[in-house]
Design a protein around this motif. Structure first.
Motif, PDB file in Angstrom:
ATOM      1  N   HIS A   1       0.794  -1.031   0.058  1.00 46.42           N
ATOM      2  CA  HIS A   1      -0.038   0.079  -0.026  1.00 46.42           C
ATOM      3  C   HIS A   1       0.803   1.247  -0.113  1.00 46.42           C
ATOM      4  O   HIS A   1       0.464   2.226  -0.765  1.00 46.42           O
ATOM      5  CB  HIS A   1      -0.767   0.047   1.330  1.00 46.42           C
ATOM      6  CG  HIS A   1      -1.971  -1.095   1.132  1.00 46.42           C
ATOM      7  ND1 HIS A   1      -2.909  -1.358   2.279  1.00 46.42           N
ATOM      8  CD2 HIS A   1      -2.378  -1.924   0.105  1.00 46.42           C
ATOM      9  CE1 HIS A   1      -3.679  -2.363   1.911  1.00 46.42           C
ATOM     10  NE2 HIS A   1      -3.438  -2.775   0.831  1.00 46.42           N
ATOM     11  N   GLU A   2       2.071   1.241   0.696  1.00 47.65           N
ATOM     12  CA  GLU A   2       2.955   2.293   0.809  1.00 47.65           C
ATOM     13  C   GLU A   2       3.421   2.522  -0.907  1.00 47.65           C
ATOM     14  O   GLU A   2       3.413   3.707  -1.288  1.00 47.65           O
ATOM     15  CB  GLU A   2       4.122   2.111   1.691  1.00 47.65           C
ATOM     16  CG  GLU A   2       5.201   3.076   1.551  1.00 47.65           C
ATOM     17  CD  GLU A   2       4.940   4.571   1.723  1.00 47.65           C
ATOM     18  OE1 GLU A   2       5.483   5.599   1.333  1.00 47.65           O
ATOM     19  OE2 GLU A   2       3.782   4.758   2.552  1.00 47.65           O
TER      20      GLU A   2
ATOM     21  N   ARG B   1       0.449   4.053  -2.638  1.00 44.47           N
ATOM     22  CA  ARG B   1       0.123   5.522  -2.315  1.00 44.47           C
ATOM     23  C   ARG B   1       1.319   6.573  -2.791  1.00 44.47           C
ATOM     24  O   ARG B   1       1.042   7.755  -3.202  1.00 44.47           O
ATOM     25  CB  ARG B   1       0.219   5.622  -0.728  1.00 44.47           C
ATOM     26  CG  ARG B   1      -1.034   5.459  -0.118  1.00 44.47           C
ATOM     27  CD  ARG B   1      -1.149   5.628   1.526  1.00 44.47           C
ATOM     28  NE  ARG B   1      -0.118   5.245   2.073  1.00 44.47           N
ATOM     29  CZ  ARG B   1      -0.164   3.980   2.808  1.00 44.47           C
ATOM     30  NH1 ARG B   1      -1.049   3.213   2.708  1.00 44.47           N
ATOM     31  NH2 ARG B   1       0.962   3.723   3.430  1.00 44.47           N
TER      32      ARG B   1
END
Length: 264
Positions: A191-192, A195
């Motif tokens: 997810h990092e 993002r």
């Protein structure tokens, strides 16, 4: 005289025997031959896998040629062949369904079992009823867009994406993929990267890469062995229960079939 007689009759017997064998072979071939219009394609290298009743009194065939699936339809008079997809009045691709059932479906079933045993990162609830495997490169713009498109289903708990991390697009793709796979919380690392994609993605951890780069190279090899060359390459269960595969970014109209439901 006896010797000359033997020399003359021996070739004759061989010829008769050979002719008999050839005629027997021709009879067997004629008995099992396809209609002439189909046989032309067979002689050009098409290996027929299955045939089925098709609309309009036609007979459908699916097979392979040089490892690629092909489909064609024999007209009711058995004198002509139409090559290519057949669509229903509602626009459904009937050919794709039959190719998936007889050729790509069994191939993808085998691929699915290999994907289950590969190194992947879960993205979504473990209890989600729909599981989808997708080859993901951390630097792939289409992987990024696919994840954004799948987001409503993932957040609704309906779909679990399993990202088979590969590193094939850029020099730092493999280090980024290894950093994600080897993280203490791989899903959070994934997810990092999502993002921060527009800002070069996740920061590479060299220590983690050193310990996990072989896991990524194994996924690279799996992708290559499955004959895939584009990311994302996504495997999912179609509505007929077979395993389907999509290379590249799915079109918006394909998403609901892949996700197994309408958009939440």
């Amino acid at each position: 005289m006896t010797r000359i007689h033997k020399l003359r009759t021996k070739p004759t017997l061989l010829v008769v025997t050979s002719l008999a064998a050839m005629l027997a072979g021709l009879g067997a071939r004629a008995e099992s031959a396809h209609p002439d219009a189909v046989q032309v394609l067979v002689e050009q290298g098409v290996d027929i896998v299955d045939r089925f009743d098709a609309p309009g009194g036609m007979t459908g065939y699916v097979g392979t040629m040089q490892g690629r699936p092909v489909s064609f339809y024999l007209t009711s008079d058995k004198k002509h062949v139409v090559i290519g997809p057949m669509l229903s009045e509602t626009g459904k691709n009937l050919t794709e369904t039959n190719i998936r059932k007889s050729i790509t479906g069994p191939q993808n079933e085998e691929a699915w079992s290999k994907l289950e045993n590969s190194d992947w990162v879960r993205d979504g609830k473990e209890s989600a009823p729909v599981v989808i495997y997708t080859f993901t490169d951390p630097n792939c713009p289409y992987c990024h867009r696919f994840r954004e498109a799948a987001k409503p289903w993932i957040e609704a708990g309906r779909v679990q994406l399993r990202h088979v991390m590969v590193g094939i697009l850029k020099q730092d793709s493999l280090p980024k993929a290894a950093t994600i796979l080897g993280a203490e919380d791989p899903e959070s690392a994934l997810h990092e990267n999502q993002r921060s994609y527009e800002n070069d993605g996740i920061a590479v951890d060299r220590e983690v890469v050193s310990a996990n780069h072989k896991r990524v190279t194994a996924n690279n090899s799996l992708m290559s062995n499955l004959g895939l060359s584009a990311t994302p390459s996504t495997f999912y269960k179609a509505d007929d229960g077979t395993i389907a595969m999509k290379q590249g970014l799915p079109r918006p109209e394909e998403l609901e079939d892949m996700m197994g439901s309408s958009q939440p």
